[in-house]
Design an enzyme around this catalytic site. Structure first.
Site, PDB file in Angstrom:
ATOM      1  CG  ASP A 118     -15.428  38.479  27.049  1.00  0.00           C
ATOM      2  OD1 ASP A 118     -14.594  37.542  26.983  1.00  0.00           O
ATOM      3  OD2 ASP A 118     -15.491  39.279  28.008  1.00  0.00           O
ATOM      4  CG  HIS A 133     -22.182  31.428  32.784  1.00  0.00           C
ATOM      5  ND1 HIS A 133     -21.910  32.406  33.711  1.00  0.00           N
ATOM      6  CD2 HIS A 133     -22.616  30.351  33.506  1.00  0.00           C
ATOM      7  CE1 HIS A 133     -22.155  31.944  34.941  1.00  0.00           C
ATOM      8  NE2 HIS A 133     -22.576  30.701  34.836  1.00  0.00           N
TER       9      HIS A 133
HETATM   10  C1  BJW Z   1     -13.093  43.715  38.713  1.00  0.00           C
HETATM   11  C2  BJW Z   1     -12.652  44.755  37.911  1.00  0.00           C
HETATM   12  C3  BJW Z   1     -11.328  44.700  37.452  1.00  0.00           C
HETATM   13  C4  BJW Z   1     -14.719  45.118  38.418  1.00  0.00           C
HETATM   14  N1  BJW Z   1     -10.547  43.674  37.806  1.00  0.00           N
HETATM   15  N2  BJW Z   1     -12.309  42.717  39.047  1.00  0.00           N
HETATM   16  C5  BJW Z   1     -27.178  28.003  44.873  1.00  0.00           C
HETATM   17  C6  BJW Z   1     -27.563  29.008  45.739  1.00  0.00           C
HETATM   18  C7  BJW Z   1     -28.394  30.041  45.287  1.00  0.00           C
HETATM   19  C8  BJW Z   1     -28.859  30.065  43.978  1.00  0.00           C
HETATM   20  C9  BJW Z   1     -28.484  29.075  43.138  1.00  0.00           C
HETATM   21  C10 BJW Z   1     -27.655  28.064  43.575  1.00  0.00           C
HETATM   22  N3  BJW Z   1     -27.431  27.233  42.539  1.00  0.00           N
HETATM   23  C11 BJW Z   1     -28.080  27.705  41.449  1.00  0.00           C
HETATM   24  C12 BJW Z   1     -28.727  28.834  41.786  1.00  0.00           C
HETATM   25  C13 BJW Z   1     -29.571  29.656  40.865  1.00  0.00           C
HETATM   26  C14 BJW Z   1     -28.787  30.595  39.984  1.00  0.00           C
HETATM   27  C15 BJW Z   1     -27.964  31.528  40.875  1.00  0.00           C
HETATM   28  O1  BJW Z   1     -26.779  31.388  41.049  1.00  0.00           O
HETATM   29  N4  BJW Z   1     -28.589  32.547  41.433  1.00  0.00           N
HETATM   30  C16 BJW Z   1     -27.883  33.507  42.295  1.00  0.00           C
HETATM   31  C17 BJW Z   1     -27.748  34.826  41.577  1.00  0.00           C
HETATM   32  C18 BJW Z   1     -28.619  33.637  43.570  1.00  0.00           C
HETATM   33  N5  BJW Z   1     -27.931  29.867  39.057  1.00  0.00           N
HETATM   34  C19 BJW Z   1     -28.390  29.382  37.901  1.00  0.00           C
HETATM   35  O2  BJW Z   1     -29.567  29.501  37.582  1.00  0.00           O
HETATM   36  C20 BJW Z   1     -27.401  28.644  37.017  1.00  0.00           C
HETATM   37  N6  BJW Z   1     -27.925  27.398  36.581  1.00  0.00           N
HETATM   38  C21 BJW Z   1     -28.114  26.373  37.420  1.00  0.00           C
HETATM   39  O3  BJW Z   1     -27.832  26.450  38.595  1.00  0.00           O
HETATM   40  O4  BJW Z   1     -28.606  25.250  36.818  1.00  0.00           O
HETATM   41  C22 BJW Z   1     -29.086  24.196  37.661  1.00  0.00           C
HETATM   42  C23 BJW Z   1     -30.531  24.527  37.964  1.00  0.00           C
HETATM   43  C24 BJW Z   1     -31.422  24.458  36.932  1.00  0.00           C
HETATM   44  C25 BJW Z   1     -32.753  24.722  37.218  1.00  0.00           C
HETATM   45  C26 BJW Z   1     -33.145  25.096  38.494  1.00  0.00           C
HETATM   46  C27 BJW Z   1     -32.191  25.200  39.505  1.00  0.00           C
HETATM   47  C28 BJW Z   1     -30.865  24.898  39.234  1.00  0.00           C
HETATM   48  C29 BJW Z   1     -27.145  29.419  35.731  1.00  0.00           C
HETATM   49  C30 BJW Z   1     -26.476  30.717  35.968  1.00  0.00           C
HETATM   50  C31 BJW Z   1     -26.351  31.464  34.646  1.00  0.00           C
HETATM   51  C32 BJW Z   1     -25.758  32.849  34.823  1.00  0.00           C
HETATM   52  N7  BJW Z   1     -25.899  33.553  33.598  1.00  0.00           N
HETATM   53  C33 BJW Z   1     -25.338  34.898  33.486  1.00  0.00           C
HETATM   54  C34 BJW Z   1     -25.751  35.496  32.108  1.00  0.00           C
HETATM   55  C35 BJW Z   1     -24.934  34.844  31.002  1.00  0.00           C
HETATM   56  C36 BJW Z   1     -25.383  35.295  29.656  1.00  0.00           C
HETATM   57  C37 BJW Z   1     -25.045  36.734  29.385  1.00  0.00           C
HETATM   58  O5  BJW Z   1     -23.857  37.112  29.393  1.00  0.00           O
HETATM   59  O6  BJW Z   1     -25.964  37.486  29.131  1.00  0.00           O
HETATM   60  O7  BJW Z   1     -23.900  34.846  33.601  1.00  0.00           O
HETATM   61  S1  BJW Z   1     -25.822  35.966  34.829  1.00  0.00           S
HETATM   62  C38 BJW Z   1     -24.270  36.829  34.933  1.00  0.00           C
HETATM   63  O8  BJW Z   1     -23.674  36.552  36.212  1.00  0.00           O
HETATM   64  C39 BJW Z   1     -23.370  36.169  33.869  1.00  0.00           C
HETATM   65  C40 BJW Z   1     -22.060  36.080  34.603  1.00  0.00           C
HETATM   66  O9  BJW Z   1     -21.234  35.097  34.010  1.00  0.00           O
HETATM   67  C41 BJW Z   1     -22.496  35.750  36.012  1.00  0.00           C
HETATM   68  C42 BJW Z   1     -21.479  36.075  37.062  1.00  0.00           C
HETATM   69  O10 BJW Z   1     -21.228  37.447  37.095  1.00  0.00           O
HETATM   70  P1  BJW Z   1     -19.746  37.958  37.331  1.00  0.00           P
HETATM   71  O11 BJW Z   1     -18.890  37.561  36.217  1.00  0.00           O
HETATM   72  O12 BJW Z   1     -19.316  37.591  38.687  1.00  0.00           O
HETATM   73  O13 BJW Z   1     -19.962  39.549  37.188  1.00  0.00           O
HETATM   74  P2  BJW Z   1     -20.438  40.606  38.293  1.00  0.00           P
HETATM   75  O14 BJW Z   1     -20.881  41.817  37.562  1.00  0.00           O
HETATM   76  O15 BJW Z   1     -21.385  40.020  39.248  1.00  0.00           O
HETATM   77  O16 BJW Z   1     -19.117  40.922  39.111  1.00  0.00           O
HETATM   78  C43 BJW Z   1     -18.008  41.556  38.495  1.00  0.00           C
HETATM   79  C44 BJW Z   1     -16.891  41.648  39.533  1.00  0.00           C
HETATM   80  O17 BJW Z   1     -15.760  42.201  38.904  1.00  0.00           O
HETATM   81  C45 BJW Z   1     -17.229  42.568  40.720  1.00  0.00           C
HETATM   82  O18 BJW Z   1     -16.974  41.863  41.928  1.00  0.00           O
HETATM   83  C46 BJW Z   1     -16.275  43.743  40.564  1.00  0.00           C
HETATM   84  O19 BJW Z   1     -15.814  44.253  41.798  1.00  0.00           O
HETATM   85  C47 BJW Z   1     -15.135  43.098  39.799  1.00  0.00           C
HETATM   86  N8  BJW Z   1     -14.335  44.010  38.984  1.00  0.00           N
HETATM   87  N9  BJW Z   1     -13.625  45.668  37.701  1.00  0.00           N
HETATM   88  C48 BJW Z   1     -10.993  42.720  38.578  1.00  0.00           C
HETATM   89  N10 BJW Z   1     -10.775  45.709  36.637  1.00  0.00           N
END
Ligand code: BJW
Length: 259
Positions: A118, A133
């Site tokens: 953002d 990201h």
């Molecule tokens: C507050 C609050 C307040 C609320 N104050 N806090 C190892 C193990 C398992 C899987 C994998 C691994 N390595 C890779 C993977 C696969 C995959 C992955 O991780 N999967 C898991 C989900 C299981 N990863 C990928 O595919 C990544 N690429 C990759 O690994 O490339 C190498 C590869 C290539 C080919 C094959 C294999 C490997 C890419 C990941 C891309 C993530 N993309 C997104 C979308 C971005 C675009 C968009 O915006 O539309 O990114 S998904 C989404 O999740 C977004 C975020 O950046 C990301 C993380 O989410 P975040 O920020 O943590 O948000 P939330 O909602 O989950 O949590 C919010 C938190 O805030 C909560 O805890 C609340 O409590 C808290 N909160 N109010 C403070 N006021």
């Protein structure tokens, strides 16, 4: 940070944890901060996984945040992104974003890595932000894989590349896609070099971003978490500050003033 009552508004047990975090920051030479959607929640941008308000409350991630989903139904995915772009354009940085910008002026070195797309950290005054990201406000040409301008000439519902006429996509990282090389290298280097790591507003579920805290933990570096809800990281973090970033980060800065 204005003279404040911020830290005094926080419960006594949390104040002790804040003091511990502030002491670690006061002694730090290099602080690496990883932020996630939670830091922008108080700016009105929904998180991804929060059960009722999250962006995925009504969809599964694979329906929206993969290349396959986009190729299957680009109009549907674009509609979601255009809606989010409008939210982002209207949003303002909050006290949490501003406190992190201020932190960079208080400790010798801060590396700020954000999973958020953002741009609110930059709008709050943070510089050299590592966008892990991507950025939702940029378009990327699907064919050429470069950041691209929108064509004004081509009709139709979907945005097209001004240079080649091909389909545009948002310049973000979807599941299964690689993290931009420079972002990955700089973030890895910071997690491997910092003497304090902070994880703010992320569920610590998505890799490789979540692995940055693991790198710091494996080096024995203090890992501070700020999140109102427990995550995969919470039991390893010390201290884990259970509260919203918009309150905890300014309170932490205020404590730093007293050091
Ligand atoms: C507050 C609050 C307040 C609320 N104050 N806090 C190892 C193990 C398992 C899987 C994998 C691994 N390595 C890779 C993977 C696969 C995959 C992955 O991780 N999967 C898991 C989900 C299981 N990863 C990928 O595919 C990544 N690429 C990759 O690994 O490339 C190498 C590869 C290539 C080919 C094959 C294999 C490997 C890419 C990941 C891309 C993530 N993309 C997104 C979308 C971005 C675009 C968009 O915006 O539309 O990114 S998904 C989404 O999740 C977004 C975020 O950046 C990301 C993380 O989410 P975040 O920020 O943590 O948000 P939330 O909602 O989950 O949590 C919010 C938190 O805030 C909560 O805890 C609340 O409590 C808290 N909160 N109010 C403070 N006021």
């Amino acid at each position: 940070m204005g003279a404040g009552t911020v830290a005094s508004e926080i419960r006594a047990p949390d104040r002790l944890l804040l003091r511990k975090a502030a002491a670690a920051l006061a002694a730090a030479r290099h602080v690496c901060v990883l932020t996630g959607a939670g830091i922008s929640a108080e700016s009105g941008i929904p998180t991804f996984r929060d059960a009722l308000t999250g962006l995925w409350a009504n969809f599964r991630p694979e329906e929206l945040a993969t290349l396959e989903a986009f190729e299957r139904d680009p109009a549907f995915v674009w509609k979601w992104y255009e809606w989010r772009r409008d939210l982002v354009r209207q949003a303002l940085p909050n006290a949490g974003h501003r406190a992190l910008a201020e932190l960079a002026r208080r400790v010798p070195r801060v590396t700020l890595v954000t999973q958020n797309v953002d741009g609110l950290h930059q709008r709050a005054g943070s510089v050299d932000v590592i966008e892990y990201h991507g950025n939702i406000l940029r378009d990327r040409c699907l064919a050429e894989q470069i950041v691209a301008e929108r064509s004004r000439d081509v009709g139709g519902d979907l945005p097209r590349c001004a240079s080649c006429g091909g389909l545009l996509r948002p310049d973000v990282v979807w599941f299964g896609e690689m993290i931009p090389g420079d972002a990955m290298r700089m973030a890895d280097a910071a997690a491997g070099d910092c003497d304090v790591f902070m994880s703010v507003g992320t569920s610590s579920l998505v890799y490789p971003a979540a692995g940055l805290a693991e790198t710091a933990l494996s080096r024995g570096v203090p890992v501070i978490e700020i999140n109102p809800n427990p995550t995969e990281l919470t039991r390893h973090a010390d201290p884990a500050l259970a509260g919203p970033a918009g309150a905890m980060l300014p309170a932490l800065l205020e404590m730093l003033d007293w050091k």
